[in-house]
Design an enzyme around this catalytic site. Structure first.
Site, short mmCIF file in Angstrom:
data_model
loop_
_atom_site.label_atom_id
_atom_site.label_comp_id
_atom_site.label_asym_id
_atom_site.label_seq_id
_atom_site.Cartn_x
_atom_site.Cartn_y
_atom_site.Cartn_z
N VAL A 114 18.38 43.74 50.88
CA VAL A 114 17.95 45.12 50.75
C VAL A 114 16.89 45.30 49.66
O VAL A 114 16.37 46.41 49.48
CB VAL A 114 19.14 46.08 50.50
N SER A 127 20.63 40.02 49.13
CA SER A 127 21.43 39.23 50.07
C SER A 127 20.75 37.96 50.55
O SER A 127 21.40 37.13 51.20
CB SER A 127 21.81 40.09 51.28
N LYS A 161 22.58 34.84 49.64
CA LYS A 161 23.81 34.43 50.33
C LYS A 161 23.62 33.13 51.10
O LYS A 161 24.59 32.39 51.31
CB LYS A 161 24.26 35.55 51.28
#
Length: 303
Positions: A257, A63, A66
């Protein structure tokens, strides 16, 4: 200020931590990572990089990517993006379906999975290949042409991606997804599978410390847009632990993660830390602790 002595002191402190969490067990390709592994890098706006531990070891960015797809799409469509995704903390887990139901298919922010799917979809419709656009950007800004997708990780996520598929289909039912869902999921899983080191990601994040200016001096975002991205990172970048992260660290940050966290000190430096062991909210235990120590030792914070 030279950051190397600070990083070495942090590494010593992290080495004494008795519990560094557990790796992401729901992605089999990540589950085997040793939570004792640790790396940290700091990049100055001129490209000078300091590091400690496994700071040049590639890991799964997940992530963290992002932030970059958000910036790349915001640069193309500007404020129109915010009609399709919000800017508020979610207060729910990053893969929650609950809020979408009563908020009409508009995700709460671009860093929860639903919001990131919308951003990737919008970037894909503008470029024809959002994942390739991301990879090109990361290679250029980091100065590392060897950055690549980890297709084993992407396949692992695809095989366990039912909830992301559900999020995408649900938003498509509200007209908030333009791409065919299988195409979008392929783009998203490849995006998240990028393998990069702390040095790579600290350098690639540098445009946010330079108020929107890329490594070559060209402008990606306006100064106002760079402020917006940093603000959303501060309030939404660490899932439903953003308040605690702001309290402890005091910097805009985005976690993944895979155990990575990037952080920004506007005008001064960018950081990336990696520790695969996660807490119950999906953030690196040693990563948060290291950034906490960094701001304490240096006094660098947005507050």
């Amino acid at each position: 200020m030279t950051f190397q002595p600070v990083l070495e002191r942090i590494a010593e402190d992290i080495g004494r931590m008795p519990d560094r969490g557990r790796p992401a067990g729901y992605i089999p390709a990540l589950a085997a990572c040793d939570p004792a592994r640790f790396g940290m890098a700091v990049a100055e706006p001129d490209g000078t990089v300091y590091g400690v531990g496994e700071w040049r070891t590639p890991f799964s960015a997940q992530s963290v990517t992002k932030v970059f797809t958000l910036a790349l799409d915001l640069a193309r469509e500007g404020d129109a993006l915010w009609e399709h995704v919000g800017r508020e903390p979610s207060g729910n887990p990053f893969n929650s379906l609950v809020q979408l139901e009563y908020e009409g298919g508009i995700p709460r922010n671009p860093f929860i999975n639903a919001g990131a799917l919308v951003v990737t979809d919008r970037l894909h419709t503008r470029t024809g290949d959002a994942a390739a656009e991301l990879l090109t950007f990361l290679r250029t800004e980091s100065g590392n042409p060897g950055l690549a997708f980890d297709l084993d990780v992407a396949a692992s996520e695809d095989a366990h991606g039912d909830r992301n598929a559900a999020l995408a289909h649900f938003m498509a039912s509200y007209g908030n997804i333009a791409s065919p869902v299988p195409v979008l999921l392929d783009q998203y899983f490849r995006q998240c599978s990028v393998a990069a080191s702390c040095a790579d990601l600290a350098l690639a994040t540098g445009f946010l410390a330079r108020h929107g200016v890329r490594a070559d001096g060209s402008r990606l975002l306006s100064r106002s847009q760079a402020k917006q991205v940093n603000a959303v990172m501060l309030t939404c970048g660490t899932y439903d632990a953003a308040g605690d992260f702001a309290y402890r660290v005091g910097l805009p940050g985005k976690s993944g993660v895979g155990g990575g966290i990037i952080a920004v000190v506007p005008g001064r430096c960018t950081l990336c830390v990696w520790g695969p062991g996660l807490d119950e909210r999906g953030n690196s235990v040693s990563g948060v602790a290291a950034l906490d120590r960094f701001t304490t030792l240096t006094g660098l914070s947005v507050f």
